[in-house]
Write a protein that holds these residues in place. Structure first.
Motif, PDB file in Angstrom:
ATOM      1  N   GLY A   1       0.829  -1.214   0.000  1.00 45.34           N
ATOM      2  CA  GLY A   1       0.000   0.000   0.000  1.00 45.34           C
ATOM      3  C   GLY A   1       0.855   1.253   0.000  1.00 45.34           C
TER       4      GLY A   1
ATOM      5  N   PHE B   1      -8.576 -12.992   6.836  1.00 44.15           N
ATOM      6  CA  PHE B   1      -8.014 -13.978   5.922  1.00 44.15           C
ATOM      7  C   PHE B   1      -7.240 -15.022   6.730  1.00 44.15           C
ATOM      8  CE2 PHE B   1      -4.797 -15.364   2.761  1.00 44.15           C
ATOM      9  CZ  PHE B   1      -5.674 -15.865   1.820  1.00 44.15           C
TER      10      PHE B   1
ATOM     11  N   GLU C   1      -8.383  -5.433   0.823  1.00 50.90           N
ATOM     12  CA  GLU C   1      -8.562  -6.871   0.602  1.00 50.90           C
ATOM     13  C   GLU C   1      -8.407  -7.171  -0.881  1.00 50.90           C
ATOM     14  OE1 GLU C   1     -11.909  -8.688   2.720  1.00 50.90           O
ATOM     15  OE2 GLU C   1     -12.408  -9.716   0.856  1.00 50.90           O
TER      16      GLU C   1
ATOM     17  N   ILE D   1     -11.755   0.057  -0.531  1.00 46.89           N
ATOM     18  CA  ILE D   1     -10.702   1.080  -0.402  1.00 46.89           C
ATOM     19  C   ILE D   1      -9.409   0.333  -0.632  1.00 46.89           C
ATOM     20  CG2 ILE D   1      -9.561   2.720   1.162  1.00 46.89           C
ATOM     21  CD1 ILE D   1     -12.246   2.639   2.831  1.00 46.89           C
TER      22      ILE D   1
ATOM     23  N   LEU E   1      -5.306   1.080  -2.204  1.00 45.52           N
ATOM     24  CA  LEU E   1      -4.327   1.929  -2.882  1.00 45.52           C
ATOM     25  C   LEU E   1      -3.870   1.319  -4.199  1.00 45.52           C
ATOM     26  CD1 LEU E   1      -2.387   3.145   0.238  1.00 45.52           C
ATOM     27  CD2 LEU E   1      -3.168   4.648  -1.592  1.00 45.52           C
TER      28      LEU E   1
END
Ligand code: PTJ
Length: 244
Positions: free
Chosen positions: A38, A102, A161, A179, A181
């Protein structure tokens, strides 16, 4: 102790939060790698909220207000970075918060539940004591879906995710906001609304925009949402990446 005048001060503070979350036991070890991915994308977009992120945030605010049973799905990274803001957003929208991991372990789920409760959440779904269903065709522990939250929701915010869950939830008729990046992630490409931005900038802005739209006329909001095109917006978000 990071000196405030360090040019990478904000970014280093986030790393500190991520490391502390790992040391506290609720962040997956690979959550640190995910954060690094990210960071790299954030660097390339100039570590700021772009015009296209703002457009996607507005579409998300409207969708969340109009949803019947919105759910905010949270994982270790989200809770490491914005726990209080997630609780504030959930209260503003009357949305449920569901833990979905996860790398699910009972210990991590308990720790995340405790943090959310300390941040003011009245109820948390997806916990060890919750009634969980398992979504077909997802092989990982991320298949869990609370009967009273994700399972019966019409819209789910799925941040940070990259996987197949968003696609499968969408196939079952749910609307997905993400959301991420990374505009090229699987989830970013499959979501109905993709916000290409850092979650630490997005959630506070989303709170602001939900407050703004809450008093607006429903028909006007629907019209504004109809003008939003995720494919186009995602393409423009991708063009914000500077390689020189
Ligand atoms: O807590 P768990 O067990 O559910 O595990 C969480 C991680 C993040 C480890 C797991 O979901 C995972 O492996 O995720 P991925 O596949 O690495 O996807 C995470 C996505 O989030 C990547 O596309 C990153 O670019 C993106 N990302 C990371 N940090 C941020 C971010 N997007 C927005 N804001 C961030 N701060």
């Amino acid at each position: 102790m990071i000196p405030k005048n360090h040019p990478r001060y904000k970014s280093l503070l986030l790393r500190e939060k991520i490391r502390n979350a790992y040391e506290s036991g609720f962040l997956a070890d690979t959550g640190m790698i995910a954060h690094g991915r990210g960071e790299a994308f954030d660097y390339l977009i100039g570590e700021k909220t772009t015009k296209y992120s703002k457009i996607a945030i507005d579409a998300s605010a409207i969708s969340l207000i109009l949803a019947k049973n919105p759910v905010l799905s949270v994982n270790g990274n989200t809770i490491a970075l914005v726990p209080n803001e997630i609780v504030e957003l959930s209260k503003l929208l009357d949305a449920k918060i569901e833990i979905n991991l996860f790398y699910r372990t009972e210990k991590r789920v308990d720790l995340i539940e405790e943090i959310l409760k300390k941040s003011g959440a009245n109820e948390v779904y997806g916990t060890n004591s919750d009634k969980l269903e398992y979504i077909d065709n997802i092989e990982s522990p991320r298949a869990t879906a609370s009967l009273n939250a994700t399972y019966s929701s019409d819209l789910i915010l799925v941040p940070l995710e990259d996987g197949d869950r968003a696609e499968i939830l969408k196939e079952s008729g749910k609307k997905i906001i993400t959301i991420d990046l990374n505009p090229l992630s699987r989830t970013a490409k499959k979501a109905d609304i993709t916000i290409v931005d850092n979650i630490v900038r997005v959630i506070p802005l989303l709170i602001e925009r939900v407050k703004f739209y809450k008093s607006k006329d429903k028909e006007d909001m629907i019209k504004e949402l109809e003008r939003f095109n995720n494919k186009e917006n995602l393409k423009k978000s991708l063009s914000c990446i500077k390689l020189s």
